[in-house]
Design a protein around this motif. Structure first.
Motif, PDB file in Angstrom:
ATOM      1  N   SER A  73       2.526  -1.437   4.766  1.00 56.84           N
ATOM      2  CA  SER A  73       2.884  -0.154   4.165  1.00 56.84           C
ATOM      3  C   SER A  73       1.901   0.190   3.071  1.00 56.84           C
ATOM      4  O   SER A  73       1.280  -0.682   2.463  1.00 56.84           O
ATOM      5  CB  SER A  73       4.313  -0.196   3.611  1.00 56.84           C
ATOM      6  OG  SER A  73       4.413  -1.149   2.582  1.00 56.84           O
ATOM      7  N   ASP A  74       1.749   1.495   2.846  1.00 58.09           N
ATOM      8  CA  ASP A  74       0.807   1.964   1.847  1.00 58.09           C
ATOM      9  C   ASP A  74       1.211   3.379   1.454  1.00 58.09           C
ATOM     10  O   ASP A  74       1.128   4.284   2.265  1.00 58.09           O
ATOM     11  CB  ASP A  74      -0.605   1.954   2.421  1.00 58.09           C
ATOM     12  CG  ASP A  74      -1.671   2.225   1.387  1.00 58.09           C
ATOM     13  OD1 ASP A  74      -2.850   2.099   1.738  1.00 58.09           O
ATOM     14  OD2 ASP A  74      -1.350   2.598   0.245  1.00 58.09           O
ATOM     15  N   ASN A  75       1.664   3.564   0.236  1.00 62.62           N
ATOM     16  CA  ASN A  75       2.043   4.903  -0.215  1.00 62.62           C
ATOM     17  C   ASN A  75       0.995   5.513  -1.137  1.00 62.62           C
ATOM     18  O   ASN A  75       1.261   6.479  -1.831  1.00 62.62           O
ATOM     19  CB  ASN A  75       3.407   4.871  -0.915  1.00 62.62           C
ATOM     20  CG  ASN A  75       3.355   4.220  -2.286  1.00 62.62           C
ATOM     21  OD1 ASN A  75       2.603   3.282  -2.512  1.00 62.62           O
ATOM     22  ND2 ASN A  75       4.161   4.715  -3.209  1.00 62.62           N
ATOM     23  N   SER A  76      -0.212   4.975  -1.125  1.00 65.45           N
ATOM     24  CA  SER A  76      -1.254   5.468  -2.011  1.00 65.45           C
ATOM     25  C   SER A  76      -1.898   6.730  -1.445  1.00 65.45           C
ATOM     26  O   SER A  76      -1.961   6.931  -0.241  1.00 65.45           O
ATOM     27  CB  SER A  76      -2.318   4.393  -2.240  1.00 65.45           C
ATOM     28  OG  SER A  76      -2.916   4.023  -1.024  1.00 65.45           O
ATOM     29  N   PRO A 117      -4.527   2.434  -3.949  1.00 66.06           N
ATOM     30  CA  PRO A 117      -3.276   1.980  -4.561  1.00 66.06           C
ATOM     31  C   PRO A 117      -3.468   1.457  -5.979  1.00 66.06           C
ATOM     32  O   PRO A 117      -4.569   1.085  -6.374  1.00 66.06           O
ATOM     33  CB  PRO A 117      -2.840   0.845  -3.631  1.00 66.06           C
ATOM     34  CG  PRO A 117      -4.114   0.326  -3.052  1.00 66.06           C
ATOM     35  CD  PRO A 117      -5.013   1.518  -2.914  1.00 66.06           C
ATOM     36  N   GLY A 143       6.977  -4.382  -2.984  1.00 67.96           N
ATOM     37  CA  GLY A 143       6.290  -3.096  -2.841  1.00 67.96           C
ATOM     38  C   GLY A 143       7.259  -1.930  -2.875  1.00 67.96           C
ATOM     39  O   GLY A 143       7.002  -0.904  -3.527  1.00 67.96           O
ATOM     40  N   GLU A 144       8.393  -2.074  -2.219  1.00 66.76           N
ATOM     41  CA  GLU A 144       9.418  -1.019  -2.218  1.00 66.76           C
ATOM     42  C   GLU A 144       9.934  -0.767  -3.626  1.00 66.76           C
ATOM     43  O   GLU A 144      10.113   0.386  -4.040  1.00 66.76           O
ATOM     44  CB  GLU A 144      10.566  -1.402  -1.285  1.00 66.76           C
ATOM     45  CG  GLU A 144      10.182  -1.360   0.181  1.00 66.76           C
ATOM     46  CD  GLU A 144      11.246  -1.962   1.101  1.00 66.76           C
ATOM     47  OE1 GLU A 144      12.310  -2.398   0.603  1.00 66.76           O
ATOM     48  OE2 GLU A 144      10.998  -1.990   2.316  1.00 66.76           O
ATOM     49  N   ARG A 150       7.322   1.051  -5.758  1.00 66.79           N
ATOM     50  CA  ARG A 150       7.249   2.468  -5.387  1.00 66.79           C
ATOM     51  C   ARG A 150       8.364   3.270  -6.048  1.00 66.79           C
ATOM     52  O   ARG A 150       8.150   4.400  -6.467  1.00 66.79           O
ATOM     53  CB  ARG A 150       7.319   2.621  -3.875  1.00 66.79           C
ATOM     54  CG  ARG A 150       6.066   2.157  -3.204  1.00 66.79           C
ATOM     55  CD  ARG A 150       6.114   2.386  -1.697  1.00 66.79           C
ATOM     56  NE  ARG A 150       5.004   1.688  -1.110  1.00 66.79           N
ATOM     57  CZ  ARG A 150       5.103   0.570  -0.400  1.00 66.79           C
ATOM     58  NH1 ARG A 150       6.275   0.040  -0.147  1.00 66.79           N
ATOM     59  NH2 ARG A 150       4.032  -0.011   0.079  1.00 66.79           N
ATOM     60  N   LYS A 151       9.547   2.669  -6.142  1.00 65.50           N
ATOM     61  CA  LYS A 151      10.669   3.339  -6.818  1.00 65.50           C
ATOM     62  C   LYS A 151      10.339   3.622  -8.278  1.00 65.50           C
ATOM     63  O   LYS A 151      10.889   4.551  -8.869  1.00 65.50           O
ATOM     64  CB  LYS A 151      11.934   2.480  -6.736  1.00 65.50           C
ATOM     65  CG  LYS A 151      12.529   2.410  -5.350  1.00 65.50           C
ATOM     66  CD  LYS A 151      13.741   1.491  -5.342  1.00 65.50           C
ATOM     67  CE  LYS A 151      14.271   1.287  -3.934  1.00 65.50           C
ATOM     68  NZ  LYS A 151      15.375   0.303  -3.900  1.00 65.50           N
ATOM     69  N   LYS A 173       4.790   3.500  -8.691  1.00 59.14           N
ATOM     70  CA  LYS A 173       3.506   2.847  -8.433  1.00 59.14           C
ATOM     71  C   LYS A 173       3.084   3.056  -6.978  1.00 59.14           C
ATOM     72  O   LYS A 173       3.923   3.086  -6.075  1.00 59.14           O
ATOM     73  CB  LYS A 173       3.594   1.341  -8.683  1.00 59.14           C
ATOM     74  CG  LYS A 173       3.863   0.968 -10.120  1.00 59.14           C
ATOM     75  CD  LYS A 173       2.630   1.150 -10.948  1.00 59.14           C
ATOM     76  CE  LYS A 173       2.876   0.627 -12.356  1.00 59.14           C
ATOM     77  NZ  LYS A 173       1.807   1.029 -13.242  1.00 59.14           N
ATOM     78  N   ALA A 174       1.797   3.185  -6.757  1.00 63.76           N
ATOM     79  CA  ALA A 174       1.244   3.222  -5.412  1.00 63.76           C
ATOM     80  C   ALA A 174       0.926   1.788  -5.017  1.00 63.76           C
ATOM     81  O   ALA A 174       0.123   1.131  -5.674  1.00 63.76           O
ATOM     82  CB  ALA A 174      -0.016   4.085  -5.366  1.00 63.76           C
ATOM     83  N   ARG A 190       0.017  -0.991  -1.854  1.00 58.62           N
ATOM     84  CA  ARG A 190      -0.344  -1.350  -0.483  1.00 58.62           C
ATOM     85  C   ARG A 190       0.177  -2.758  -0.256  1.00 58.62           C
ATOM     86  O   ARG A 190      -0.020  -3.638  -1.083  1.00 58.62           O
ATOM     87  CB  ARG A 190      -1.849  -1.335  -0.306  1.00 58.62           C
ATOM     88  CG  ARG A 190      -2.288  -1.852   1.070  1.00 58.62           C
ATOM     89  CD  ARG A 190      -3.775  -1.780   1.238  1.00 58.62           C
ATOM     90  NE  ARG A 190      -4.169  -0.381   1.206  1.00 58.62           N
ATOM     91  CZ  ARG A 190      -5.430   0.030   1.086  1.00 58.62           C
ATOM     92  NH1 ARG A 190      -6.397  -0.841   0.967  1.00 58.62           N
ATOM     93  NH2 ARG A 190      -5.709   1.307   1.067  1.00 58.62           N
TER      94      ARG A 190
END
Length: 137
Positions: free
Chosen positions: A20-23, A28, A46-47, A50-51, A54-55, A57
Motif C-alpha cells: 500500500s502507498d497513500n503518498s 511518502p 501504516g494504516e 495514515r489516520k 502521514k503518507a 508506503r
C-alpha cells in the motif's frame, strides 16, 4: 495496491512488492517494510500512521537474496525515514535502511514462547513500528 517493479517478472520473483502507498507522487513520509509474518505488523502500522495524516508506503520483502531488486521496488524515491520489522536479526540491514532508518527485530538468542508473547516481549509490535516511524520522520 500491488505494483511489481517489472511487468516481465512477478513481484515475488523481484524479491518484494509494495502492499500500500497513500503518498502523492510516490513520495511518502515514511517507508515501512515487513518480512514474512511480520508484514501484517507493518501494514497495520501504516494504516495507523495514515489516520494521523502521514503518507506511508508499506513494502513486503519475500527474498532477501534479491536486495537490489527490493531497493527498486520499495525505495524508488529518496526517503530516509524507513522502518523494517522482522522477528530475526537486524544485522545486515544498514545498506537498505540507511543511516536514519530503524530496524525492529531480535538481536539475541535463546527465547522460546508463543509468537504473540515473543513479539510483545521484544517490541515487535504495531506500536513499536509507529514509534520508530515517528522518530525518523
Amino acid at each position: 495496491m500491488l505494483r511489481p517493479a517489472d511487468e516481465n517478472e512477478t513481484a515475488v520473483e523481484k524479491g518484494g512488492y509494495v502492499v500500500s502507498d497513500n503518498s502523492v507522487g510516490y513520495e511518502p513520509d515514511t517507508i515501512l517494510i515487513g518480512t514474512g509474518s511480520e508484514s501484517e505488523i507493518a501494514v497495520m502500522a501504516g494504516e495507523e500512521l495514515r489516520k494521523e495524516g502521514k503518507a506511508a508506503r508499506v513494502g513486503v520483502i519475500c527474498l532477501m537474496s534479491r536486495v537490489m531488486s527490493i531497493r527498486k521496488v520499495c525505495f524508488q524515491v529518496v526517503v530516509g525515514a524507513r522502518v523494517r520489522v522482522e522477528a530475526g536479526s537486524t544485522f545486515g540491514w544498514e545498506k537498505i535502511m540507511g543511516a536514519k532508518g530503524k530496524a525492529i527485530g531480535i538481536d539475541r538468542f535463546g527465547a522460546s514462547a508463543k509468537a504473540g508473547r515473543i513479539y510483545k516481549e521484544y517490541w515487535i509490535t504495531v506500536e513499536a513500528v509507529i514509534g520508530a516511524a515517528k522518530a525518523v520522520c
